[in-house]
Design a protein around this motif. Structure first.
Motif, PDB file in Angstrom:
ATOM      1  N   GLN A   6       1.025  12.741  -8.761  1.00  0.00           N
ATOM      2  CA  GLN A   6       2.119  12.123  -7.990  1.00  0.00           C
ATOM      3  C   GLN A   6       2.369  12.854  -6.671  1.00  0.00           C
ATOM      4  OE1 GLN A   6       2.390   9.073  -9.557  1.00  0.00           O
ATOM      5  NE2 GLN A   6       4.602   9.227  -9.399  1.00  0.00           N
ATOM      6  N   SER A   8       2.831  13.456  -2.850  1.00  0.00           N
ATOM      7  CA  SER A   8       3.186  12.853  -1.563  1.00  0.00           C
ATOM      8  C   SER A   8       3.260  13.956  -0.523  1.00  0.00           C
ATOM      9  CB  SER A   8       4.538  12.147  -1.635  1.00  0.00           C
ATOM     10  OG  SER A   8       4.477  11.065  -2.546  1.00  0.00           O
ATOM     11  N   THR A  10       4.588  14.448   3.507  1.00  0.00           N
ATOM     12  CA  THR A  10       5.157  14.009   4.779  1.00  0.00           C
ATOM     13  C   THR A  10       5.139  15.221   5.703  1.00  0.00           C
ATOM     14  OG1 THR A  10       6.586  12.452   3.623  1.00  0.00           O
ATOM     15  CG2 THR A  10       7.189  12.989   5.880  1.00  0.00           C
ATOM     16  N   ARG A  16       4.218  10.231   7.312  1.00  0.00           N
ATOM     17  CA  ARG A  16       3.871  10.223   5.896  1.00  0.00           C
ATOM     18  C   ARG A  16       2.354  10.085   5.760  1.00  0.00           C
ATOM     19  NH1 ARG A  16       6.884   9.804   1.434  1.00  0.00           N
ATOM     20  NH2 ARG A  16       6.122   8.705  -0.424  1.00  0.00           N
ATOM     21  N   SER A  19       1.067   9.094  -0.301  1.00  0.00           N
ATOM     22  CA  SER A  19       2.137   8.563  -1.139  1.00  0.00           C
ATOM     23  C   SER A  19       1.692   8.506  -2.603  1.00  0.00           C
ATOM     24  CB  SER A  19       2.487   7.130  -0.724  1.00  0.00           C
ATOM     25  OG  SER A  19       2.921   7.083   0.600  1.00  0.00           O
ATOM     26  N   LYS A  20       2.317   9.309  -3.434  1.00  0.00           N
ATOM     27  CA  LYS A  20       2.125   9.272  -4.889  1.00  0.00           C
ATOM     28  C   LYS A  20       0.653   9.178  -5.285  1.00  0.00           C
ATOM     29  CE  LYS A  20       6.664   7.324  -5.765  1.00  0.00           C
ATOM     30  NZ  LYS A  20       7.434   6.124  -6.075  1.00  0.00           N
ATOM     31  N   GLY A 213      -2.631   6.409   3.036  1.00  0.00           N
ATOM     32  CA  GLY A 213      -2.033   7.438   2.194  1.00  0.00           C
ATOM     33  C   GLY A 213      -1.938   7.103   0.723  1.00  0.00           C
ATOM     34  N   GLN A 214      -2.465   5.948   0.331  1.00  0.00           N
ATOM     35  CA  GLN A 214      -2.448   5.600  -1.092  1.00  0.00           C
ATOM     36  C   GLN A 214      -3.864   5.491  -1.624  1.00  0.00           C
ATOM     37  OE1 GLN A 214       0.226   2.098  -0.706  1.00  0.00           O
ATOM     38  NE2 GLN A 214       1.430   3.178  -2.267  1.00  0.00           N
TER      39      GLN A 214
END
Ligand code: ADP
Ligand code: ADP
Length: 229
Positions: A6, A8, A10, A16, A19-20, A213-214
């Motif tokens: 998980q 993340s 920034t 960012r 993300s996760k 970012g995912q």
């Protein structure tokens, strides 16, 4: 070997980058990390090599939870990681031997042990007879192999590569990846960030894909369509 839970990130300023993100790379595995420019690949490598810290979530490397690592333990953790960069970052006024020996000199190895290991590493990358040359006398592909010899001379259990074939033509790129395969077959975990989809398509390895970012896909790469999205 590598575990993201998980995660993340920034950056200061509010950008960012991740993300996760969840994934793990097992000991002895070889995998690619891909995605468009700005997708977060470098950020993942920087979190693994302790150049950045996650904003949220946990990163584990070789069983060490990086979120509880003290500053003085960073060098110790990094010893387990061989880093390879696109711009190989060689010292141009030092010989190939001295460049490869650098990590061992920093760790205080004896001359005899250093010499033994440097020659073994140069042998593995096919540059045994270039030890006395200056990097400037070598081709781009050879310079990249010096960078690889330097990354493995410490015998780290994990190799991390950031766009290792960025400046090379397809044939030389393939040779570099074959070299990574050799180390992987010797038991080293290998994690390669690249946007070279052609290269990935020619290999049948697990490929993790980032988008904005995912982590959008994680699997064996059988898709040769050359699309990220
Ligand atoms: P990639 O390696 O896939 O090109 P990066 O991890 O370098 O992606 O970047 C992911 C996002 O984070 C981008 O939007 C980038 O501009 C931003 N970023 C990367 N490094 C920094 C930084 N040091 N400070 C602020 N933003 C950054
Ligand atoms: P790459 O595309 O190879 O990931 P970049 O050229 O995007 O690398 O970034 C080069 C350096 O600049 C990296 O150290 C990265 O963290 C930093 N960086 C990238 N984007 C930003 C940004 N928006 N603000 C500050 N630093 C950044």
């Amino acid at each position: 070997m590598i575990k993201f839970e998980q995660v993340s990130k920034t950056y200061p300023g509010g950008q960012r980058a991740l993300s996760k993100v969840n994934f793990h790379v097992e000991p002895g595995e070889m995998a690619f990390l891909t995605g468009h420019s700005g997708a977060g690949k470098s950020t993942i490598l920087k979190l693994i090599s302790l150049m950045e810290r996650p904003t949220v979530g946990r990163v584990l490397i070789n069983g060490h939870d990086l979120s509880v690592i003290k500053r003085r333990q960073i060098a110790y953790i990094r010893r387990d990681i061989g880093m390879i960069f696109q711009s190989h970052q060689l010292l141009m006024d030092k010989s190939v031997f001295d460049n490869v020996a650098l990590p061992l000199v920093i760790e205080g190895f004896t001359h005899r042990e250093t010499s033994k290991r440097v020659h073994a590493a140069l042998e593995m990358v096919g540059l045994r007879d270039k030890a006395k040359n200056l990097p400037i006398m070598l081709s781009g592909g050879e310079q990249q192999r010096v960078g690889i010899a330097r990354a493995v001379v410490n015998k780290p259990p994990l190799l991390l590569a950031d766009e290792p074939t960025g400046n090379l033509d397809p044939k030389l790129s393939m040779e570099i990846v074959r070299l990574f395969e050799d180390f992987n077959q010797a038991g080293v975990s290998v994690f390669i960030a690249t946007h070279d989809l052609g290269l990935i398509a020619r290999m049948k390895y697990r490929t993790l894909t980032l988008k904005n970012g995912q982590m959008i896909t994680d699997g064996l790469n059988d898709d040769t369509s050359g699309e990220w999205s």
